[in-house]
Motif scaffolding. Structure first.
Motif, PDB file in Angstrom:
ATOM      1  N   ILE A  51       0.823  -1.212   0.000  1.00 35.02           N
ATOM      2  CA  ILE A  51       0.000   0.000   0.000  1.00 35.02           C
ATOM      3  C   ILE A  51       0.861   1.267   0.000  1.00 35.02           C
ATOM      4  O   ILE A  51       0.354   2.371   0.202  1.00 35.02           O
ATOM      5  CB  ILE A  51      -0.965   0.022   1.208  1.00 35.02           C
ATOM      6  N   SER A  52       2.149   1.100  -0.253  1.00 36.54           N
ATOM      7  CA  SER A  52       3.044   2.257  -0.277  1.00 36.54           C
ATOM      8  C   SER A  52       2.640   3.212  -1.402  1.00 36.54           C
ATOM      9  O   SER A  52       2.174   2.791  -2.459  1.00 36.54           O
ATOM     10  CB  SER A  52       4.496   1.814  -0.461  1.00 36.54           C
ATOM     11  N   GLY A  53       2.791   4.476  -1.152  1.00 39.69           N
ATOM     12  CA  GLY A  53       2.453   5.493  -2.138  1.00 39.69           C
ATOM     13  C   GLY A  53       1.010   5.956  -2.089  1.00 39.69           C
ATOM     14  O   GLY A  53       0.648   6.961  -2.707  1.00 39.69           O
ATOM     15  N   ARG A  54       0.178   5.237  -1.356  1.00 39.21           N
ATOM     16  CA  ARG A  54      -1.216   5.665  -1.224  1.00 39.21           C
ATOM     17  C   ARG A  54      -1.312   6.832  -0.242  1.00 39.21           C
ATOM     18  O   ARG A  54      -0.368   7.130   0.490  1.00 39.21           O
ATOM     19  CB  ARG A  54      -2.101   4.496  -0.773  1.00 39.21           C
ATOM     20  N   VAL A  55      -2.454   7.481  -0.238  1.00 45.56           N
ATOM     21  CA  VAL A  55      -2.674   8.626   0.647  1.00 45.56           C
ATOM     22  C   VAL A  55      -3.821   8.300   1.596  1.00 45.56           C
ATOM     23  O   VAL A  55      -4.898   7.889   1.168  1.00 45.56           O
ATOM     24  CB  VAL A  55      -3.005   9.903  -0.152  1.00 45.56           C
ATOM     25  N   ALA A  56      -3.580   8.486   2.899  1.00 41.59           N
ATOM     26  CA  ALA A  56      -4.602   8.216   3.914  1.00 41.59           C
ATOM     27  C   ALA A  56      -4.909   9.476   4.703  1.00 41.59           C
ATOM     28  O   ALA A  56      -4.002  10.224   5.086  1.00 41.59           O
ATOM     29  CB  ALA A  56      -4.136   7.113   4.858  1.00 41.59           C
ATOM     30  N   PHE A  57      -6.185   9.713   4.942  1.00 40.87           N
ATOM     31  CA  PHE A  57      -6.642  10.786   5.814  1.00 40.87           C
ATOM     32  C   PHE A  57      -7.053  10.155   7.138  1.00 40.87           C
ATOM     33  O   PHE A  57      -7.853   9.221   7.173  1.00 40.87           O
ATOM     34  CB  PHE A  57      -7.832  11.517   5.199  1.00 40.87           C
ATOM     35  N   ILE A  58      -6.504  10.653   8.243  1.00 42.68           N
ATOM     36  CA  ILE A  58      -6.825  10.121   9.569  1.00 42.68           C
ATOM     37  C   ILE A  58      -7.341  11.249  10.446  1.00 42.68           C
ATOM     38  O   ILE A  58      -6.639  12.242  10.679  1.00 42.68           O
ATOM     39  CB  ILE A  58      -5.593   9.482  10.238  1.00 42.68           C
ATOM     40  N   SER A  59      -8.555  11.108  10.940  1.00 46.38           N
ATOM     41  CA  SER A  59      -9.088  12.094  11.879  1.00 46.38           C
ATOM     42  C   SER A  59      -8.744  11.697  13.304  1.00 46.38           C
ATOM     43  O   SER A  59      -8.541  10.519  13.601  1.00 46.38           O
ATOM     44  CB  SER A  59     -10.612  12.226  11.712  1.00 46.38           C
ATOM     45  N   GLY A  60      -8.645  12.691  14.179  1.00 44.02           N
ATOM     46  CA  GLY A  60      -8.267  12.395  15.561  1.00 44.02           C
ATOM     47  C   GLY A  60      -6.891  11.775  15.650  1.00 44.02           C
ATOM     48  O   GLY A  60      -6.670  10.830  16.413  1.00 44.02           O
ATOM     49  N   ALA A  61      -5.934  12.326  14.887  1.00 48.72           N
ATOM     50  CA  ALA A  61      -4.629  11.681  14.724  1.00 48.72           C
ATOM     51  C   ALA A  61      -3.588  12.117  15.736  1.00 48.72           C
ATOM     52  O   ALA A  61      -2.444  11.661  15.684  1.00 48.72           O
ATOM     53  CB  ALA A  61      -4.102  11.943  13.311  1.00 48.72           C
ATOM     54  N   SER A  62      -3.939  12.973  16.683  1.00 48.91           N
ATOM     55  CA  SER A  62      -2.932  13.515  17.591  1.00 48.91           C
ATOM     56  C   SER A  62      -2.588  12.595  18.758  1.00 48.91           C
ATOM     57  O   SER A  62      -1.626  12.840  19.482  1.00 48.91           O
ATOM     58  CB  SER A  62      -3.393  14.873  18.137  1.00 48.91           C
ATOM     59  N   ALA A  63      -3.373  11.535  18.965  1.00 45.57           N
ATOM     60  CA  ALA A  63      -3.118  10.637  20.104  1.00 45.57           C
ATOM     61  C   ALA A  63      -3.844   9.317  19.885  1.00 45.57           C
ATOM     62  O   ALA A  63      -4.621   9.166  18.938  1.00 45.57           O
ATOM     63  CB  ALA A  63      -3.577  11.281  21.413  1.00 45.57           C
ATOM     64  N   GLY A  64      -3.591   8.361  20.778  1.00 49.27           N
ATOM     65  CA  GLY A  64      -4.348   7.118  20.798  1.00 49.27           C
ATOM     66  C   GLY A  64      -4.321   6.325  19.505  1.00 49.27           C
ATOM     67  O   GLY A  64      -3.273   6.191  18.861  1.00 49.27           O
ATOM     68  N   ILE A  65      -5.469   5.795  19.134  1.00 52.24           N
ATOM     69  CA  ILE A  65      -5.570   4.940  17.948  1.00 52.24           C
ATOM     70  C   ILE A  65      -5.185   5.700  16.685  1.00 52.24           C
ATOM     71  O   ILE A  65      -4.529   5.150  15.799  1.00 52.24           O
ATOM     72  CB  ILE A  65      -6.996   4.369  17.831  1.00 52.24           C
ATOM     73  N   GLY A  66      -5.566   6.971  16.594  1.00 56.47           N
ATOM     74  CA  GLY A  66      -5.225   7.753  15.411  1.00 56.47           C
ATOM     75  C   GLY A  66      -3.733   7.910  15.228  1.00 56.47           C
ATOM     76  O   GLY A  66      -3.200   7.718  14.123  1.00 56.47           O
ATOM     77  N   GLU A  67      -3.041   8.237  16.298  1.00 54.06           N
ATOM     78  CA  GLU A  67      -1.584   8.391  16.244  1.00 54.06           C
ATOM     79  C   GLU A  67      -0.911   7.062  15.923  1.00 54.06           C
ATOM     80  O   GLU A  67       0.000   6.999  15.080  1.00 54.06           O
ATOM     81  CB  GLU A  67      -1.065   8.932  17.571  1.00 54.06           C
ATOM     82  N   ALA A  68      -1.347   5.991  16.581  1.00 51.16           N
ATOM     83  CA  ALA A  68      -0.760   4.676  16.343  1.00 51.16           C
ATOM     84  C   ALA A  68      -0.979   4.225  14.902  1.00 51.16           C
ATOM     85  O   ALA A  68      -0.095   3.617  14.279  1.00 51.16           O
ATOM     86  CB  ALA A  68      -1.349   3.649  17.307  1.00 51.16           C
ATOM     87  N   THR A  69      -2.145   4.531  14.355  1.00 52.29           N
ATOM     88  CA  THR A  69      -2.448   4.170  12.968  1.00 52.29           C
ATOM     89  C   THR A  69      -1.580   4.961  12.005  1.00 52.29           C
ATOM     90  O   THR A  69      -1.103   4.428  10.991  1.00 52.29           O
ATOM     91  CB  THR A  69      -3.935   4.390  12.666  1.00 52.29           C
TER      92      THR A  69
END
Length: 259
Positions: A6-24
């Motif tokens: 999946i390299s080169g793809r673009v992902a949008f992550i909400s709530g990314a500053s901590a927890g599951i979002g940051e880990a993802t």
């Protein structure tokens, strides 16, 4: 074991500053995925961006968004530069619980805030980003629901309702996109030790820690690991739903505690 690149793809992550979002974000960056990270705490996102770009050589864009404010979401996402509109993956992670008490004792503002973030924020972000995802040859929407989506409990009237909303929204979206190259997955974590409980109890660390007392809970990295698994299956495989619980947890409310 097969693992799709999946390299080169673009992902949008909400709530990314901590927890599951940051880990993802860390997990996907390690797979070469470029990231758009959104949250209220821009300072934390800045630190995460610098770390991921340096370690994994991926591109990272950060956006300050309050997911309780639809206008904020719409304005921010409509302002995305063209180079960041080729989004393949959407991780709808932003969400929260506030207090755990019977509904007649709940503050109305707490109830409305959960609905704004968990429901309104999620569907607003999805609506703005979906046209971009539909242009992808391998689109994927992942909604972070909860075991609370399937099992109501005392003290969780609004939270359980919002997570059921998330699950039903994802299921309906999957049906509507059946003829499109877009997968939809609902992830339903059980007891995960993040700052979620601290937020729920408004900074009361004692109450937050008590949620996990006597058992080994899941960590944010465990959920991120399963999100990575879902995203890297063969192209014809769609995992529609995944429930993830700690070893000694049987349901949303039932767990064995060694104490």
């Amino acid at each position: 074991m097969y693992k799709e690149d999946i390299s080169g793809r673009v992902a949008f992550i909400s709530g990314a500053s901590a927890g599951i979002g940051e880990a993802t974000a860390k997990s996907l960056a390690s797979n070469g995925v470029n990231l758009i990270l959104a949250a209220r705490r821009i300072d934390k996102l800045e630190n995460l961006k610098n770390s991921l770009e340096k370690k994994y050589k991926v591109k990272v864009k950060i956006i300050k968004i309050d997911f309780s404010k639809s206008e904020d979401i719409v304005n921010a996402l409509n302002s995305l530069e063209d180079e960041w509109k080729n989004i393949d993956i959407l991780i709808n992670n932003a969400g929260l619980a506030l207090n755990k008490d019977i509904y007649s004792n709940n503050l109305l503002e707490d109830a409305l805030q959960m609905i704004r973030v968990n429901c309104e924020g999620l569907i607003t972000a999805t609506r703005i980003l979906l046209p971009f995802i539909l242009k992808s040859e391998h689109g994927h929407i992942i909604n972070i629901a909860s075991t609370a989506a399937d099992e109501a409990y005392s003290g969780g009237a609004i939270y359980c309702a919002t997570k059921s909303f998330v699950e039903m929204f994802g299921d309906a979206l999957r049906i509507e996109l059946i003829d499109k190259p877009v997968k939809v997955t609902n992830i339903k974590p059980g007891l995960v030790n993040t700052e979620f409980s601290t937020v729920r109890f408004k900074g009361d660390k004692g109450k937050a820690d008590n949620v996990y007392k006597g058992l080994e809970p899941l960590l944010a990295e465990d959920i991120a690991d399963n999100i990575e698994y879902v995203l890297t299956r063969k192209s014809h495989v769609q995992i529609s739903s995944m429930t993830i619980m700690a070893e000694n947890q049987a349901t949303a409310t039932m767990a064995y505690r060694n104490q």
